[in-house]
Each structure stands twice: as C-alpha cells, then as structure tokens.
Design a protein around this motif. Structure first.
Motif, PDB file in Angstrom:
ATOM      1  N   UNK A 133      22.270  -2.138 -24.912  1.00 40.63           N
ATOM      2  CA  UNK A 133      23.290  -2.324 -24.061  1.00 40.63           C
ATOM      3  C   UNK A 133      23.786  -3.416 -24.957  1.00 40.63           C
ATOM      4  N   UNK A 134      23.275  -4.022 -25.247  1.00 35.61           N
ATOM      5  CA  UNK A 134      23.283  -5.738 -26.229  1.00 35.61           C
ATOM      6  C   UNK A 134      24.456  -6.633 -27.783  1.00 35.61           C
ATOM      7  N   UNK A 135      24.057  -4.830 -27.703  1.00 34.25           N
ATOM      8  CA  UNK A 135      25.493  -4.810 -29.325  1.00 34.25           C
ATOM      9  C   UNK A 135      26.632  -4.397 -28.728  1.00 34.25           C
ATOM     10  N   UNK A 136      26.466  -3.659 -27.503  1.00 32.79           N
ATOM     11  CA  UNK A 136      27.411  -3.145 -27.072  1.00 32.79           C
ATOM     12  C   UNK A 136      28.363  -3.936 -26.338  1.00 32.79           C
ATOM     13  N   UNK A 137      27.438  -4.820 -25.607  1.00 34.41           N
ATOM     14  CA  UNK A 137      28.428  -5.893 -24.804  1.00 34.41           C
ATOM     15  C   UNK A 137      28.804  -6.567 -26.218  1.00 34.41           C
ATOM     16  N   UNK A 138      28.215  -7.076 -27.248  1.00 36.64           N
ATOM     17  CA  UNK A 138      28.416  -7.784 -28.651  1.00 36.64           C
ATOM     18  C   UNK A 138      29.703  -7.525 -28.683  1.00 36.64           C
ATOM     19  N   UNK A 139      30.531  -6.117 -28.928  1.00 39.93           N
ATOM     20  CA  UNK A 139      30.846  -5.356 -30.294  1.00 39.93           C
ATOM     21  C   UNK A 139      32.556  -5.414 -28.767  1.00 39.93           C
TER      22      UNK A 139
END
Length: 468
Positions: A133-139
């Motif tokens: 999730x944290x990576x997906x939101x950041x992207x």
C-alpha cells in the motif's frame, strides 16, 4: 414530497460527489492516479515488480532470473489492467474481504499462462499489506502531482506572470488597510502573487516520495527467517528506488507518511495564496478595475440581466477551502499511528484524490476567470486622480531630505502633511500650491510639481523583472 412518492435513484450509476458528477471533466486526469481503480492497478504494479526484482537478483534459492518474455508478460498484467480487471478484483475481494490479498490472488491466477505457476508462492513474498500500500500510494500520488497537478498549477502561474508583464507599467492606487495608499502598478502586484505561488511550486517539485518494504513491523523478520543469507536492506532499497521513490530505512509496519504531510502542507499553502488572489480579484472587479468579458449566450444572473457575476473566482474560493480542509486533516491524521500500526491512515488516504480534485478544479476556474478579464485602465487612472493626498508621503520625505541638506523651513514635515491631507481630499491644484509654498530647493520643488499619483510608483515597473 412524501417518501412513498419519491423515485429512488440509488440503483442508478449516478455520482454522489460533485467531482465525479458536475465537475468530472475538470478533474478527470486525476482518475488515472488517485482513484480506487488506479490504486489497485498500482498495487498490481508493485507486486509484479517485486516478483521480478526478487527473481532478477536470484534472492531466493531455486528462483533464478526469468526470461525477458516472462518479465514482459508479467508487466502486461499491469498494462492490460482495465474495467474487467477491476470487476474481477472486486469479486475476489468479496471472498477474501481484504483488498491487498485480492491483488495477490489476482496475480497468482495469471502465472500459469506465463509458465511460472511454480512461483506463485513468491507473489507478496515477505510482505505485509502496508508494504504494498505505501508504495502504491507513493507511486500514485507522485504521478498525480508531477503529471497533472503541477503542470496545471504551473500553467496558471505562467498566465499570471504574462498578465504581470503586460500590465507592468499600468499605475494603480494601492489600498493598505482598505484605505488609499502609495500607488503601485497592476503588473507589480500580479508579480508579487506569481512570485509567492512559484516559491510553493518549487517546494512541491522537490517533494521526496518515500517508500518501504520491510515487513510486518519494519524488521525484515520474515525475510531473514526465510532467506537468512540475503542482504535484505540492499534488496529493499534498490527495489524502492527502482520504483522512482526514496527509500525509508526506518519504519514501523507503516511508512510514517511524514512526506505526505509535508506535501499536503505545501499544496495547502499554494491553495491559500491562490484563495487570496481570488478574493483580491473579486474585490477589484467590484470597484471596476477589471471588466468581465461577457460570454455570448451566458446568463450572469437569473433575474438581473445587466450582471456578469465573478463566479469563476467564487467557485475557486469554495473549492480551495474544501481542498484545504481535507489536506489539513490528512496532514494531521497521517503522521500519527498507535504503536506499530492502526488503520486510521487507510480510510484517510482514500480521500487524497478528493483533496487534489478540489484544488485542480479551483485552478481550472481561476484560469478561465482570468481569461475573461479586461483591465479598465481609465478606472484605475480616475481613482488615482481623485486621491492626490497619497503624495503626502513623497512630499514629507523630500522635506526630510532637504532638511538634512541644510534647507531652511523644513521643520515638522509629517505633521504639516497630516494637517493638509488627513480626513480630506486634496486636488492637484491644492497640492501643488502647498508644494510651491514650502521653500524647497529649485530642483526638489520642480521634481515634486511634476509628480502625480499615477507617476508615484517608484520602481514598481522594474520589479516585475524579478519574475524572469
């Protein structure tokens, strides 16, 4: 209308919110980055790239590099993500009751067709949901800011800069505390606005989008237990940076979201400055400094045909306030978490798109509003000509300079100008009569007699050049 007589619209595919209804066209570009569907596509992207990353480095024994064709087919799972994919994920989630687990199963279903069903266990390897999730939101947020919001905001500021350049020499009466004050130029005042907004854009452009992939409580415990010989920090760092993000080496279960709070504070500050621009322009329209160019066929007022209401700026004000309400809440909520993890961030982050949507809508309205403005130079000039008392500042400062130079009779300059100008209008003749009777040096007297409110703008015109 009685409830029994009301026709229900709940079963129709109608938007509940204004951004997905009335204003859809203005905010549509954000859908590809900040919608729920985009979040799921980015989750698939992160999971696929994690699988490719682990195999490309042969991190797990027995799972060596995949062929270029296999990698391409894995990445096609992301590029082929469409409405049918969204529906399939929803069906899986209805069983798992877990959005990220549904993504894992969604990818797993496609591995046999690629010939790597033996690697199904590597999907989501070592990960907790928040790793994905944290990576997906950041992207997604990075894409939304860099590809949609920043270009729109930058174009608006360029528009204001162009107006500043065009009107750099147009004199205008200033109003400090709402009262007539030392004149300026319209271009210089617009340049101030552009300069302020540009500073915020520069901060936003330098945003660090942080990410982590270090397991359930940020310790790589499962990673080390399963493959103790791997340098998991190096694997995680290279993966996060490969996504175009900045690696965060120290986290709990969640990436701490501090970067998000920083970004939202900067965007909110941009919004607030823009809100100030809207209220000022609205006020200038009300006193006639700007004329609004009528749009053929458009209705200004439902009952008063003479009116052209400043609706673009009023709409922008409201949307900037809504955007900031959400951005402020996100910034306050996302930096806190109970112990190693709670879910307050999960619901909050689903409103990121709404916050940016209202800001983008406001920017769109200001762009349209500015295009429909015409500078009423004759109104500005007339306002200056009825406020000769603003030269009182210049006269008393010249008297001070004369006194320093040894000219006699220059005592009490402030008090003498106060007696002349406070609470009363002074026309050109009276002001020049006053100047002529002061006993100034010939050069100073000539300089002041040539001065008018429209010429008393200092180096305002030159200051516009700081935008270049």
């Amino acid at each position: 209308m009685a409830d029994s007589a009301r026709i229900s619209l709940a079963s129709e595919p109608l938007a509940l919110g204004a951004l997905d209804g009335r204003y859809r066209a203005a905010v549509a570009p954000l859908v590809d980055y900040l919608s729920e569907a985009a979040l799921n596509r980015d989750r698939v992207h992160v999971e696929v790239e994690w699988l490719i990353h682990l195999t490309s480095q042969s991190v797990l024994p027995g799972a060596g590099p995949l062929s270029e064709e296999q990698n391409a087919k894995l990445r096609a799972i992301v590029t082929d993500f469409d409405a049918a994919s969204v529906n399939e994920l929803a069906e899986i989630e209805a069983v798992t009751v877990h959005d990220v687990k549904a993504v894992e199963y969604y990818i797993g279903r496609r591995l046999p067709a690629i010939g790597i069903e033996n690697l199904t266990a590597m999907v989501h390897f070592g990960c907790t949901s928040e790793d994905i999730n944290n990576l997906s939101y950041a992207v997604g947020i990075k894409g939304a800011v860099e590809e949609v919001w920043l270009p729109a905001a930058t174009a608006l500021v360029k528009q204001i800069e162009a107006m500043a350049e065009e009107n750099r020499a147009v004199p205008m009466l200033s109003r400090t505390h709402g009262q007539p004050a030392t004149p300026t130029t319209l271009g210089k005042e617009l340049a101030v606005v552009a300069h302020r907004l540009n500073r915020q854009l520069a901060r936003i452009a330098k945003t660090e989008y942080l990410g982590k992939i270090n397991g359930a409580t940020g310790t790589y415990a499962a990673h080390v237990a399963s493959v103790p010989g791997a340098d998991w920090e190096a694997v995680a760092k290279s993966f996060v940076e490969g996504l175009g993000l900045t690696w965060n080496p120290l986290t709990t279960q969640i990436e701490s979201h501090d970067w998000q709070a920083e970004l939202y504070a900067d965007v909110a500050r941009f919004n607030r400055i823009l809100h100030n621009v809207c209220t000022d322009i609205w006020s200038y329209i009300s006193i006639g400094y700007f004329r609004q160019i009528p749009v053929a066929g458009a209705t200004g007022s439902s009952t008063m045909p003479h009116k052209v209401n400043p609706i673009r700026f009023e709409n922008a004000e409201a949307n900037l306030e809504i955007s900031n309400g959400l951005l402020d809440t996100l910034g306050a909520t996302l930096v806190t978490s109970r112990w190693q993890r709670d879910l307050t961030d999960s619901s909050s982050q689903r409103n990121i798109g709404v916050a940016f949507g209202h800001s983008l809508l406001a920017i769109s309205n200001v762009v349209k509003g500015l295009k429909a403005l015409d500078v009423a130079e004759e109104v500005l000039a007339g306002d200056l000509d009825t406020n000769w008392e603003v030269l009182g500042e210049a006269i008393q400062m010249v008297m001070r300079a004369e006194a320093i130079a040894g000219v006699e009779g220059m005592e009490n300059p402030y008090e003498r100008l106060k007696d002349l100008t406070r609470g009363q209008r002074v026309d050109a003749a009276r002001m020049q009569e006053f100047v002529s009777g002061l006993g100034l040096s010939a050069e100073a007297e000539a300089r002041l007699l040539a001065l008018t409110p429209g010429k008393y703008t200092g180096i305002a015109e030159k200051l516009v050049s700081h935008l270049q």
